[in-house]
Design a protein around this motif. Sequence first.
Motif, mmCIF file in Angstrom:
data_model
loop_
_atom_site.group_PDB
_atom_site.id
_atom_site.type_symbol
_atom_site.label_atom_id
_atom_site.label_comp_id
_atom_site.label_asym_id
_atom_site.label_seq_id
_atom_site.Cartn_x
_atom_site.Cartn_y
_atom_site.Cartn_z
ATOM 1 N N SER A 90 -11.253 4.564 -0.866
ATOM 2 C CA SER A 90 -9.741 5.433 -0.381
ATOM 3 C C SER A 90 -8.628 5.121 -0.427
ATOM 4 C CB SER A 90 -10.624 5.905 1.345
ATOM 5 O OG SER A 90 -9.988 5.287 1.955
ATOM 6 N N PRO A 91 -7.593 5.651 -0.168
ATOM 7 C CA PRO A 91 -6.236 5.082 0.678
ATOM 8 C C PRO A 91 -5.632 4.127 1.636
ATOM 9 C CG PRO A 91 -6.272 6.792 -0.959
ATOM 10 C CD PRO A 91 -7.747 6.996 -0.643
ATOM 11 N N ALA A 92 -6.909 4.579 2.303
ATOM 12 C CA ALA A 92 -6.828 4.241 4.118
ATOM 13 C C ALA A 92 -6.955 2.547 3.365
ATOM 14 C CB ALA A 92 -7.607 4.961 4.568
ATOM 15 N N ALA A 93 -8.108 2.600 2.662
ATOM 16 C CA ALA A 93 -8.423 0.731 2.887
ATOM 17 C C ALA A 93 -7.565 -0.426 2.198
ATOM 18 C CB ALA A 93 -9.906 0.559 1.182
ATOM 19 N N ILE A 94 -5.931 0.426 1.688
ATOM 20 C CA ILE A 94 -5.452 -0.597 1.109
ATOM 21 C C ILE A 94 -4.068 -0.533 2.415
ATOM 22 C CG2 ILE A 94 -3.203 -0.702 -0.091
ATOM 23 C CD1 ILE A 94 -5.015 1.195 -2.084
ATOM 24 N N ALA A 95 -3.577 -0.827 3.359
ATOM 25 C CA ALA A 95 -2.894 -2.167 4.186
ATOM 26 C C ALA A 95 -1.247 -2.591 3.217
ATOM 27 C CB ALA A 95 -3.415 -2.713 5.072
ATOM 28 N N ALA A 102 -4.120 -10.825 8.140
ATOM 29 C CA ALA A 102 -4.524 -10.469 9.045
ATOM 30 C C ALA A 102 -4.911 -9.657 9.010
ATOM 31 C CB ALA A 102 -3.221 -10.612 9.762
ATOM 32 N N PRO A 103 -4.589 -8.690 8.501
ATOM 33 C CA PRO A 103 -5.581 -7.595 8.093
ATOM 34 C C PRO A 103 -6.995 -7.131 8.214
ATOM 35 C CG PRO A 103 -3.416 -7.193 7.377
ATOM 36 C CD PRO A 103 -3.687 -8.044 7.153
ATOM 37 N N PHE A 104 -7.043 -8.144 7.348
ATOM 38 C CA PHE A 104 -8.572 -8.521 6.849
ATOM 39 C C PHE A 104 -9.827 -8.669 8.649
ATOM 40 C CE2 PHE A 104 -6.215 -8.854 3.164
ATOM 41 C CZ PHE A 104 -7.211 -8.219 2.433
ATOM 42 N N ASP A 105 -9.387 -8.502 9.476
ATOM 43 C CA ASP A 105 -9.924 -8.607 10.336
ATOM 44 C C ASP A 105 -10.850 -7.469 10.691
ATOM 45 O OD1 ASP A 105 -9.701 -11.464 11.318
ATOM 46 O OD2 ASP A 105 -8.154 -10.103 12.990
ATOM 47 N N ASP A 106 -9.877 -6.018 9.911
ATOM 48 C CA ASP A 106 -10.603 -4.281 9.944
ATOM 49 C C ASP A 106 -11.843 -4.134 8.621
ATOM 50 O OD1 ASP A 106 -10.962 -1.595 9.702
ATOM 51 O OD2 ASP A 106 -9.092 -1.403 10.462
ATOM 52 N N ALA A 107 -12.798 -4.158 8.688
ATOM 53 C CA ALA A 107 -13.699 -3.780 8.273
ATOM 54 C C ALA A 107 -13.525 -3.266 6.577
ATOM 55 C CB ALA A 107 -15.057 -3.739 8.555
ATOM 56 N N ALA A 108 -12.626 -2.330 7.558
ATOM 57 C CA ALA A 108 -12.378 -1.233 6.020
ATOM 58 C C ALA A 108 -11.761 -1.596 5.260
ATOM 59 C CB ALA A 108 -12.123 -0.263 7.459
ATOM 60 N N ILE A 109 -10.077 -2.647 5.554
ATOM 61 C CA ILE A 109 -9.353 -3.184 4.809
ATOM 62 C C ILE A 109 -9.666 -4.065 3.913
ATOM 63 C CG2 ILE A 109 -7.087 -4.640 4.698
ATOM 64 C CD1 ILE A 109 -7.123 -1.965 6.103
ATOM 65 N N HIS A 110 -9.480 -3.163 1.418
ATOM 66 C CA HIS A 110 -9.705 -4.255 1.244
ATOM 67 C C HIS A 110 -8.718 -4.988 0.505
ATOM 68 C CE1 HIS A 110 -14.307 -2.978 1.311
ATOM 69 N NE2 HIS A 110 -13.693 -1.895 2.016
ATOM 70 N N LEU A 111 -7.722 -4.704 0.818
ATOM 71 C CA LEU A 111 -6.525 -5.091 -0.574
ATOM 72 C C LEU A 111 -4.778 -4.994 1.006
ATOM 73 C CD1 LEU A 111 -5.048 -5.451 -3.220
ATOM 74 C CD2 LEU A 111 -4.766 -3.382 -3.637
ATOM 75 N N VAL A 112 -4.063 -6.215 0.841
ATOM 76 C CA VAL A 112 -3.199 -5.694 1.482
ATOM 77 C C VAL A 112 -1.932 -6.136 0.917
ATOM 78 C CG1 VAL A 112 -2.330 -6.488 3.227
ATOM 79 C CG2 VAL A 112 -3.876 -6.289 3.463
ATOM 80 N N LYS A 113 -1.157 -4.896 0.621
ATOM 81 C CA LYS A 113 -0.013 -5.640 -0.191
ATOM 82 C C LYS A 113 1.787 -5.745 0.477
ATOM 83 C CE LYS A 113 0.388 -4.613 -3.651
ATOM 84 N NZ LYS A 113 0.643 -5.458 -5.404
ATOM 85 N N ALA A 114 2.264 -6.737 0.153
ATOM 86 C CA ALA A 114 3.503 -6.983 0.477
ATOM 87 C C ALA A 114 4.832 -6.061 0.887
ATOM 88 C CB ALA A 114 4.207 -8.503 0.256
ATOM 89 N N ASP A 115 5.760 -5.831 2.305
ATOM 90 C CA ASP A 115 6.885 -4.942 1.789
ATOM 91 C C ASP A 115 7.611 -5.741 2.825
ATOM 92 O OD1 ASP A 115 8.205 -3.404 2.665
ATOM 93 O OD2 ASP A 115 7.065 -2.174 4.337
#
Length: 238
Positions: free
Chosen positions: A185-190, A104-117
């Motif tokens: 940038s670190p902001a590209a990781i959700a 889901a977070p990839f709807d934001d074009a600035a996100i490149h990586l999503v880690k599970a929490d």
Amino acid sequence: MRVSVVIPALNEQDTVAGVVEKCRASVAEEVLVIDPDSTDRTAQRAAGAGATVVPWREVDPRAPWQGKGEALWRGVKAAAGDVVVFIDADVTSLEPWWVDALAAPFDDAAIHLVKADYERTRAGGRVTELTAKPLLRALFPELAHIRQPLAGEYAIRRSTALRLPFVAGYGVEAGLLIDVARAHSPAAIAEARLSPRTHRNRPLTQLGPMADVVAATILSRAGVADCKVSERPAWVDG
């Protein structure tokens, strides 16, 4: 946005079918099981559950290196989606919505990586807590907030993954985390909050070598002399 699930599965016949079934009930348009020469019924059970089984030797003519990172590197090449969601084959608490939440977070074009929490339902995460997190806090403090830096459940833009090297062994997650932060940038990781995770716990005899390669990966990315790791090059330059 098309989503592919990539499941690296070496001799995981007892759990792989359940993982595939849950992934097929998600938003994913394809579920690939990358088979690194399993000697049990992993491939048959994965196919029976509806996955596309990809023998890793068929992805690229080069002889495979042993290790999880090699399977993921080949899986990215084999996938067709815009987003690749990686799921471990031994997870027994997986729900279809995990895949949805990671994508889901990839709807934001600035996100490149999503880690599970997530929380772990029994003792685990020893390499994470005793090796990865201390080194990240010391050497990459901008990534110290990531709760599960070594999580096997995560997602990446395929276009991004094709432009990054993949550490051949269990350092692959740490390497991608640092490399994405450097490139975008670190902001590209959700992070995506998931329900508690249960999987097969490994003995210390297996965790020691895993900790070695995770430590070497983080230290090599920090430029520490004499810390080298084997890694595959990016599929795409630039």
